[in-house]
Enzyme design. Sequence first.
Site, PDB file in Angstrom:
ATOM      1  N   ASN A 159      85.476 -31.389   3.256  1.00  0.00           N
ATOM      2  CA  ASN A 159      85.366 -32.628   2.465  1.00  0.00           C
ATOM      3  C   ASN A 159      86.542 -33.589   2.654  1.00  0.00           C
ATOM      4  O   ASN A 159      86.355 -34.794   2.640  1.00  0.00           O
ATOM      5  CB  ASN A 159      85.097 -32.326   0.987  1.00  0.00           C
ATOM      6  CG  ASN A 159      86.188 -31.513   0.359  1.00  0.00           C
ATOM      7  OD1 ASN A 159      86.857 -30.739   1.040  1.00  0.00           O
ATOM      8  ND2 ASN A 159      86.402 -31.683  -0.918  1.00  0.00           N
ATOM      9  N   LYS A 182      92.832 -23.195  10.981  1.00  0.00           N
ATOM     10  CA  LYS A 182      91.403 -23.099  11.284  1.00  0.00           C
ATOM     11  C   LYS A 182      90.670 -24.115  10.409  1.00  0.00           C
ATOM     12  O   LYS A 182      90.453 -23.900   9.221  1.00  0.00           O
ATOM     13  CB  LYS A 182      90.836 -21.700  10.993  1.00  0.00           C
ATOM     14  CG  LYS A 182      89.426 -21.574  11.587  1.00  0.00           C
ATOM     15  CD  LYS A 182      88.506 -20.688  10.809  1.00  0.00           C
ATOM     16  CE  LYS A 182      87.635 -21.347   9.807  1.00  0.00           C
ATOM     17  NZ  LYS A 182      86.678 -22.361  10.258  1.00  0.00           N
ATOM     18  N   GLY A 235      88.806 -24.009  -0.248  1.00  0.00           N
ATOM     19  CA  GLY A 235      87.388 -23.845   0.038  1.00  0.00           C
ATOM     20  C   GLY A 235      86.662 -23.303  -1.172  1.00  0.00           C
ATOM     21  O   GLY A 235      87.148 -23.402  -2.308  1.00  0.00           O
ATOM     22  N   GLY A 236      85.514 -22.701  -0.918  1.00  0.00           N
ATOM     23  CA  GLY A 236      84.657 -22.232  -1.992  1.00  0.00           C
ATOM     24  C   GLY A 236      85.141 -20.917  -2.595  1.00  0.00           C
ATOM     25  O   GLY A 236      85.945 -20.193  -2.003  1.00  0.00           O
ATOM     26  N   GLU A 257      93.116 -22.720  -3.137  1.00  0.00           N
ATOM     27  CA  GLU A 257      92.629 -23.889  -3.886  1.00  0.00           C
ATOM     28  C   GLU A 257      91.110 -23.839  -3.834  1.00  0.00           C
ATOM     29  O   GLU A 257      90.527 -24.071  -2.780  1.00  0.00           O
ATOM     30  CB  GLU A 257      93.143 -25.190  -3.256  1.00  0.00           C
ATOM     31  CG  GLU A 257      94.647 -25.329  -3.209  1.00  0.00           C
ATOM     32  CD  GLU A 257      95.289 -25.516  -4.574  1.00  0.00           C
ATOM     33  OE1 GLU A 257      94.555 -25.654  -5.582  1.00  0.00           O
ATOM     34  OE2 GLU A 257      96.521 -25.510  -4.636  1.00  0.00           O
ATOM     35  N   CYS A 291      86.538 -31.219  -4.988  1.00  0.00           N
ATOM     36  CA  CYS A 291      86.812 -30.084  -5.864  1.00  0.00           C
ATOM     37  C   CYS A 291      87.111 -30.551  -7.278  1.00  0.00           C
ATOM     38  O   CYS A 291      86.805 -29.864  -8.246  1.00  0.00           O
ATOM     39  CB  CYS A 291      87.984 -29.288  -5.320  1.00  0.00           C
ATOM     40  SG  CYS A 291      89.437 -30.294  -5.062  1.00  0.00           S
ATOM     41  N   GLU A 390      79.431 -24.795  -9.870  1.00  0.00           N
ATOM     42  CA  GLU A 390      79.832 -25.961  -9.082  1.00  0.00           C
ATOM     43  C   GLU A 390      78.677 -26.408  -8.173  1.00  0.00           C
ATOM     44  O   GLU A 390      78.154 -25.622  -7.399  1.00  0.00           O
ATOM     45  CB  GLU A 390      81.042 -25.604  -8.217  1.00  0.00           C
ATOM     46  CG  GLU A 390      81.575 -26.809  -7.475  1.00  0.00           C
ATOM     47  CD  GLU A 390      82.744 -26.461  -6.553  1.00  0.00           C
ATOM     48  OE1 GLU A 390      82.598 -25.516  -5.759  1.00  0.00           O
ATOM     49  OE2 GLU A 390      83.774 -27.147  -6.629  1.00  0.00           O
TER      50      GLU A 390
HETATM   51  P1  NAD Z   1      83.902 -22.730   2.456  1.00  0.00           P
HETATM   52  O1  NAD Z   1      84.588 -21.778   1.556  1.00  0.00           O
HETATM   53  O2  NAD Z   1      82.521 -22.451   2.883  1.00  0.00           O
HETATM   54  O3  NAD Z   1      84.742 -22.931   3.797  1.00  0.00           O
HETATM   55  C1  NAD Z   1      86.100 -23.272   3.774  1.00  0.00           C
HETATM   56  C2  NAD Z   1      86.759 -22.732   5.037  1.00  0.00           C
HETATM   57  O4  NAD Z   1      86.786 -21.308   4.973  1.00  0.00           O
HETATM   58  C3  NAD Z   1      86.037 -23.088   6.326  1.00  0.00           C
HETATM   59  O5  NAD Z   1      86.997 -23.374   7.319  1.00  0.00           O
HETATM   60  C4  NAD Z   1      85.286 -21.806   6.648  1.00  0.00           C
HETATM   61  O6  NAD Z   1      84.992 -21.645   8.012  1.00  0.00           O
HETATM   62  C5  NAD Z   1      86.276 -20.763   6.167  1.00  0.00           C
HETATM   63  N1  NAD Z   1      85.707 -19.459   5.847  1.00  0.00           N
HETATM   64  C6  NAD Z   1      84.494 -19.192   5.308  1.00  0.00           C
HETATM   65  N2  NAD Z   1      84.352 -17.864   5.160  1.00  0.00           N
HETATM   66  C7  NAD Z   1      85.495 -17.276   5.591  1.00  0.00           C
HETATM   67  C8  NAD Z   1      85.944 -15.933   5.688  1.00  0.00           C
HETATM   68  N3  NAD Z   1      85.178 -14.903   5.311  1.00  0.00           N
HETATM   69  N4  NAD Z   1      87.177 -15.694   6.177  1.00  0.00           N
HETATM   70  C9  NAD Z   1      87.965 -16.721   6.560  1.00  0.00           C
HETATM   71  N5  NAD Z   1      87.582 -18.014   6.526  1.00  0.00           N
HETATM   72  C10 NAD Z   1      86.358 -18.296   6.028  1.00  0.00           C
HETATM   73  O7  NAD Z   1      84.005 -24.134   1.711  1.00  0.00           O
HETATM   74  P2  NAD Z   1      83.360 -25.507   2.133  1.00  0.00           P
HETATM   75  O8  NAD Z   1      81.892 -25.444   1.903  1.00  0.00           O
HETATM   76  O9  NAD Z   1      83.857 -25.890   3.497  1.00  0.00           O
HETATM   77  O10 NAD Z   1      84.041 -26.483   1.069  1.00  0.00           O
HETATM   78  C11 NAD Z   1      83.547 -26.655  -0.219  1.00  0.00           C
HETATM   79  C12 NAD Z   1      84.320 -25.829  -1.226  1.00  0.00           C
HETATM   80  O11 NAD Z   1      85.720 -26.123  -1.126  1.00  0.00           O
HETATM   81  C13 NAD Z   1      83.942 -26.171  -2.644  1.00  0.00           C
HETATM   82  O12 NAD Z   1      83.762 -25.001  -3.406  1.00  0.00           O
HETATM   83  C14 NAD Z   1      85.129 -26.947  -3.172  1.00  0.00           C
HETATM   84  O13 NAD Z   1      85.311 -26.893  -4.549  1.00  0.00           O
HETATM   85  C15 NAD Z   1      86.254 -26.328  -2.434  1.00  0.00           C
HETATM   86  N6  NAD Z   1      87.395 -27.259  -2.380  1.00  0.00           N
HETATM   87  C16 NAD Z   1      88.487 -27.002  -3.161  1.00  0.00           C
HETATM   88  C17 NAD Z   1      89.549 -27.894  -3.177  1.00  0.00           C
HETATM   89  C18 NAD Z   1      90.778 -27.637  -4.012  1.00  0.00           C
HETATM   90  O14 NAD Z   1      91.827 -28.169  -3.696  1.00  0.00           O
HETATM   91  N7  NAD Z   1      90.704 -26.845  -5.064  1.00  0.00           N
HETATM   92  C19 NAD Z   1      89.512 -29.027  -2.393  1.00  0.00           C
HETATM   93  C20 NAD Z   1      88.384 -29.264  -1.611  1.00  0.00           C
HETATM   94  C21 NAD Z   1      87.333 -28.354  -1.604  1.00  0.00           C
END
Ligand code: NAD
Length: 497
Positions: A159, A182, A235-236, A257, A291, A390
């Site tokens: 995002n 990554k 991420g998520g 985060e 997020c 979410e």
């Molecule tokens: P995601 O968790 O699917 O992916 C994030 C990253 O993690 C990607 O690079 C992905 O390839 C990697 N990843 C996924 N599975 C993994 C694993 N098993 N081991 C290592 N790496 C792995 O998230 P997304 O769909 O890209 O982003 C959306 C999410 O991010 C939402 O839940 C959002 O709330 C969160 N987010 C949080 C913040 C914050 O600062 N708190 C900011 C932006 C987004």
Amino acid sequence: MASSEDALPTYGLYIDGGEVPSASGAHFPTDDPYTNQPWARIARGNADDVNRAVAAAQRAFESGPWPRMTATQRGQLLRKLGDLLALHAPRLGEIERRDNGKLAIEVTPQIRYLADYVHYYAGLADKVQSEVIPSDKQGVFAYTKHEAKGVVAIITPWNSPLALTTWKLAPALAAGCTVVVKPSEYTSASMVEFAKLFAEAGFPSGVVNVVTGFGQEVGEPLVTHPQVAHVGFTGGEGSGRKIYELAARDFKTVTLELGGKSPNIVFDDADLDQAVKGVIAGIFAASGQTCIAGSRLLVQAGIHDAFVQRLVEFMSTARMGDPALPDTQIAPIATRPQFEKILSYIEIAKGEGAHCALGGKPWLAPSGGLFVEPTIFTGVHNRMRIAQEEVFGPVLAVIPFVDVEDAIAIANDVPYGLAAGVWTRDLRRVMVMTDRLKAGTVWVNNYRSTSFTSPFGGYKRSGVGRESGTEAIREYLHTKCVWISSDLEVANPFGRR
Ligand code: NAD
């Protein structure tokens, strides 16, 4: 046989100071969300590439110029990097807009602002103070040292790709760590371009490396690599939990985060003109794909109907369209899985009995882009899934409340605690709310403000650790305590010292 994808621009990995192909030679396409067509090819990294990148980062951490630099010299390199980032912001912003469909009027200023972020950590690099510890023992002198942890893995979502990477990268480098990034498989190109600026700024080879690819193929080998000391992840919740578990096996430290279900709380005495804008920005900026989205509107019962009416009026004229155009307000959804997830939550909300006061439908643009209409649900109570989970899309759940106690109870009754907004002119309400809301950020009469100066992070399932501000650099440093004795004789080895 050559396919049409072969003609697309191709991005490699970035390891040890140069762009290189992946070990397997494989690629995957990355799509422009506005056209829903691939616009570039990204190298598909694997565990072999992770090994190469971590080896380069470890070498750069232990030998060559990087570990011999003073903190001031590291700061000087970061300063040059910040200048280059400002210079290249329009180009990098254009790449990110193509990759995640974000509005050009949001993404380029966001990247230009990152230059200030890097400059802040350039300045902080040589201001990490140690302490002389007041001792309760005679003849000893004790003090602390702060030492870079080592190789840091940085894993980021789609995002705000460069922003969320820089939030980790700048303090990690200021601390003296080296990194392997990554990026999300949906938005990798801008990071490969950004990596090239580090060489131009004068960073030694291997200090910053990028391995593109998928979570299981690149992310997991990176998190579990024995030479990775710390993992910085945004991420998520599901991926965050997996990464936390993997990192725990080797007792690695983490900064996580994660997601949110943040309440934007409007009291009846608020300046409602401002509150309308704050609530709209909170949930509909970046099509809700942030997020910190204020995805639950808690509105005091007496103004509920009038306030919702104003939101509906404001948003019913919102322009969906080409994110490159300056008057577009609602951008496409960044990925097809995210588009489907948002629509499924709209159906869930309807099935739970919530009333759809606005939107609630997809819009398939003639360009091929996948949009979701700005959507407002009323008649929501806090036990519904639409109030607890979410969505990460332009979907607002409106929940009425009676008084301060009721607002606090509803606001805190979710598994997340990333942020909260409070709209009121009453000082007592401000004080009680800011004391009792369980969230890492509380905004009063504003929403979405973030800065490199201000710590950011979550309570509960929204994360672990803090980014930004002076606190962030500590995530990348070990504290060592040194004891020096001036005694001529070592005390009785069997007695307590
Ligand atoms: P995601 O968790 O699917 O992916 C994030 C990253 O993690 C990607 O690079 C992905 O390839 C990697 N990843 C996924 N599975 C993994 C694993 N098993 N081991 C290592 N790496 C792995 O998230 P997304 O769909 O890209 O982003 C959306 C999410 O991010 C939402 O839940 C959002 O709330 C969160 N987010 C949080 C913040 C914050 O600062 N708190 C900011 C932006 C987004």
